[in-house]
Design an enzyme around this catalytic site. Structure first.
Site, short mmCIF file in Angstrom:
data_model
loop_
_atom_site.label_atom_id
_atom_site.label_comp_id
_atom_site.label_asym_id
_atom_site.label_seq_id
_atom_site.Cartn_x
_atom_site.Cartn_y
_atom_site.Cartn_z
N GLU A 303 -12.10 36.63 8.02
CA GLU A 303 -13.26 37.54 7.94
C GLU A 303 -14.18 37.42 9.15
O GLU A 303 -15.36 37.11 8.99
CB GLU A 303 -14.10 37.19 6.71
CG GLU A 303 -13.41 37.31 5.39
CD GLU A 303 -14.20 36.64 4.27
OE1 GLU A 303 -15.00 35.72 4.55
OE2 GLU A 303 -14.00 37.02 3.13
N ARG A 306 -19.02 38.38 13.79
CA ARG A 306 -19.61 38.19 15.11
C ARG A 306 -18.57 38.26 16.24
O ARG A 306 -18.82 38.88 17.28
CB ARG A 306 -20.26 36.79 15.14
CG ARG A 306 -20.93 36.44 16.44
CD ARG A 306 -21.27 34.93 16.47
NE ARG A 306 -21.68 34.43 15.20
CZ ARG A 306 -22.96 34.24 14.83
NH1 ARG A 306 -23.93 34.50 15.67
NH2 ARG A 306 -23.25 33.76 13.64
N TYR A 351 -33.17 30.86 14.66
CA TYR A 351 -32.20 29.77 14.88
C TYR A 351 -32.36 29.08 16.23
O TYR A 351 -31.52 28.24 16.59
CB TYR A 351 -30.75 30.30 14.85
CG TYR A 351 -30.42 31.26 13.74
CD1 TYR A 351 -30.45 30.86 12.40
CD2 TYR A 351 -30.06 32.57 14.02
CE1 TYR A 351 -30.13 31.75 11.39
CE2 TYR A 351 -29.73 33.47 13.01
CZ TYR A 351 -29.79 33.05 11.70
OH TYR A 351 -29.47 33.93 10.71
N CYS A 378 -46.95 40.81 17.05
CA CYS A 378 -48.13 39.98 17.01
C CYS A 378 -47.78 38.57 16.55
O CYS A 378 -48.14 38.16 15.44
CB CYS A 378 -49.18 40.61 16.10
SG CYS A 378 -49.67 42.17 16.78
N GLU A 379 -47.02 37.88 17.34
CA GLU A 379 -46.57 36.52 17.03
C GLU A 379 -46.30 35.82 18.35
O GLU A 379 -45.53 36.36 19.17
CB GLU A 379 -45.21 36.55 16.30
CG GLU A 379 -45.22 37.14 14.94
CD GLU A 379 -45.09 36.08 13.86
OE1 GLU A 379 -45.48 36.39 12.73
OE2 GLU A 379 -44.65 34.95 14.16
N TYR A 408 -25.61 40.63 14.03
CA TYR A 408 -26.84 40.11 13.44
C TYR A 408 -28.07 40.47 14.29
O TYR A 408 -29.06 39.75 14.29
CB TYR A 408 -26.74 38.60 13.19
CG TYR A 408 -25.49 38.24 12.41
CD1 TYR A 408 -25.39 38.56 11.07
CD2 TYR A 408 -24.40 37.64 13.03
CE1 TYR A 408 -24.23 38.28 10.35
CE2 TYR A 408 -23.23 37.35 12.32
CZ TYR A 408 -23.16 37.68 10.99
OH TYR A 408 -22.01 37.40 10.29
N1 LLP Z 1 -17.40 35.67 5.58
C1 LLP Z 1 -18.44 35.27 4.85
C2 LLP Z 1 -18.25 34.95 3.44
C3 LLP Z 1 -19.70 35.14 5.44
O1 LLP Z 1 -20.71 34.72 4.71
C4 LLP Z 1 -19.87 35.46 6.81
C5 LLP Z 1 -21.16 35.33 7.45
C6 LLP Z 1 -18.75 35.90 7.52
C7 LLP Z 1 -17.52 36.00 6.89
C8 LLP Z 1 -18.82 36.31 8.98
O2 LLP Z 1 -19.23 35.28 9.79
P1 LLP Z 1 -19.15 35.47 11.38
O3 LLP Z 1 -17.69 35.57 11.74
O4 LLP Z 1 -19.87 36.71 11.71
O5 LLP Z 1 -19.82 34.27 11.92
N2 LLP Z 1 -27.32 35.63 10.61
C9 LLP Z 1 -26.56 34.53 11.15
C10 LLP Z 1 -25.15 34.51 10.66
C11 LLP Z 1 -25.05 34.51 9.17
C12 LLP Z 1 -23.65 34.62 8.72
C13 LLP Z 1 -23.54 34.90 7.27
N3 LLP Z 1 -22.21 34.97 6.81
C14 LLP Z 1 -26.62 34.59 12.67
O6 LLP Z 1 -27.25 35.49 13.19
O7 LLP Z 1 -26.07 33.73 13.35
#
Ligand code: LLP
Length: 457
Positions: A303, A306, A351, A378-379, A408
């Site tokens: 899955e 990113r 982060y 405003c931060e 994201y």
């Molecule tokens: N599968 C599940 C069950 C997930 O919860 C996520 C991401 C993914 C796949 C995809 O993950 P990726 O390959 O995109 O890393 N907002 C954070 C990332 C949160 C990810 C949440 N779940 C950021 O900006 O780094």
């Protein structure tokens, strides 16, 4: 992507052209569309997505998984970025879609995305969301908690359906990433712990429900991960669960989903983890462990979010005000304010994420000075890049480009300070088209209700 093409591991999308050098700025174009013209047409800040690059990366991950395992599935993680148009691309690419809310499901359905190729995630899906998912005919619901076992089985029963499910397990591995995006240790809100025995209890509960068809197990250990070891350890522990299942129930669970989380480059010093490296390494572990346990190799799915959309997109900002401050050390720092900020990219504030940026509308011969790129909110914490060398003559009206903002960024965008969220424009072969329009003040005001108070019934 043909086998002799290398997966692009830098922060730039494949069709990004920049005639500048280092930090001296230059003229940027993406897929033959100049940044300056795009901003003239669509305004700023602007997310520019390189469509061919999106296709290339999706194909690269899919081909890595299918060469390692044969019949397998790639689910694109919609939370990283989704729109109806992107869901249509994914449908054309014939991959699956991982959604985690009724909203993401609605986007997929609006694109006529085949429901059977949708996987529904989330640690607290509402009854309304579960009902919508089952009614739509989603392929798989990934169950995250004991409460949800009863919730999903009850709703499936009411709808007279048998729902295929996975169980999300936490294998207890440390993913070596930011705590907020690490998801597989014990003290986390997601899934059933393997170590505590909750995973086995959940399996037992699911197998007792006639309206649930348990097809496999799932884990996602976290995000922005570069080390292969965490993925390997998780895969090994999940195969262990498959073996216990076989021993207990005298049949095998046919599917295993190992999640996403593959790291990408955000700055010039970083290199993305390539599918052709990480997937075979995980495959070796799964195959060896299955051989040891005398299990057939399950149908594998991944899955990534990113790793597909992150590097495809570059944000173009318009520079507004600038100011210089003298630090305690005596050094000078230049504040460069852009017309967006934490509302279109919360990642640096949330982060401590690092990015790179460059002057994108002209070359400069001015010397570089230590600069800080900040937004218009405003931060004080509205900082996009804390420390970067930029030409000292950057001024109002210049364009700054920030690569690798596809994941994201727009998907976590907010309306803080009533700032409308930016448009997303897809570029391919010298053509551009808007796939998400910019919000306007009327959109924001649309939600305001002005009415007299009334007694609740
Ligand atoms: N599968 C599940 C069950 C997930 O919860 C996520 C991401 C993914 C796949 C995809 O993950 P990726 O390959 O995109 O890393 N907002 C954070 C990332 C949160 C990810 C949440 N779940 C950021 O900006 O780094």
């Amino acid at each position: 992507m043909t086998s002799d093409m290398k997966y692009p591991t830098s922060l730039f999308s494949s069709n990004l052209k920049f005639d500048g050098e280092n930090n001296a700025g230059g003229v940027l174009s993406i897929a033959g569309c100049s940044a300056e013209k795009l901003v003239k047409e669509y305004g700023s800040p602007l997310f520019v997505i390189d469509q061919a690059d999106f296709y290339l990366r999706t194909n690269a991950w899919r081909s890595a998984i299918s060469s390692a395992f044969g019949d397998s599935q790639l689910y694109y993680a919609a939370k990283s970025f989704i729109s109806v148009e992107v869901a249509k691309w994914l449908k054309e690419l014939k991959v699956g879609l991982d959604v985690c809310s009724g909203g993401e499901l609605a986007v997929a359905l609006a694109a006529d995305f085949p429901a059977a190729d949708i996987e529904f995630h989330g640690n607290n899906k509402s009854e309304v969301e579960i009902t919508a998912a089952i009614k739509a005919g989603v392929g798989t619901i990934v169950i995250d908690s004991f409460d949800e076992i009863s919730r999903v089985s009850k709703i499936a029963k009411e709808l007279n359906k048998v729902q295929k499910i996975y169980l999300r397990l936490t294998p207890g591995v440390d993913a070596h990433t930011h705590e907020f995006i690490s998801t597989a240790h014990e003290d986390v809100k997601f899934g059933f712990s393997i170590a505590s025995g909750a995973a086995l209890d959940a399996i037992e509960k699911c197998t007792a429900q006639s309206t649930l068809s348990l097809a496999g197990i799932h884990c996602h250990i976290g995000s922005q991960i570069f080390e292969v070891d965490g993925f390997k350890a998780a895969a090994q522990r999940l195969v262990g669960v498959l073996a216990i299942f076989r021993d207990k129930y005298s049949k095998e669970l046919p599917e295993l989903n190992i999640g996403g989380g593959y790291g990408i480059a955000y700055t010039k010093d970083e290199t993305a983890i390539a599918p052709e490296l990480v997937i075979p390494a995980i495959a070796t572990v799964i195959k060896d462990e299955c051989a040891k346990a005398k299990l057939s190799i399950p149908r594998i799915s991944i899955e990534p979010g990113r790793a597909i959309v992150g590097p495809t997109t570059t944000t173009i900002y318009l520079v507004g005000t600038t100011k210089s401050v003298t630090l305690d050390s005596g050094a000078e720092r230049r504040y460069v304010s852009v017309d967006g900020g934490m509302s279109d990219n919360i990642r640096p504030a949330l982060y401590g994420a690092t990015y790179s940026a460059f002057l994108a509308n002209r070359t400069s011969s001015a010397k570089n000075i230590s600069s800080r790129i900040v937004g218009k909110h405003c931060e004080s914490g509205d900082i996009l890049i804390s420390e970067i060398d930029l030409p000292s003559d950057i001024k109002s009206g210049d364009l700054l480009a920030m690569p690798a903002t596809g994941a994201y960024g727009r998907s976590m965008a907010s309306n803080y300070n009533h700032i409308p969220r930016p448009a997303v424009v897809a570029v391919i072969n010298g053509t551009a088209r808007q796939i998400l329009r910019r919000e306007n003040e009327a959109d924001l005001l649309n939600l305001d209700v002005v009415q007299a108070p009334r007694q609740l019934p």
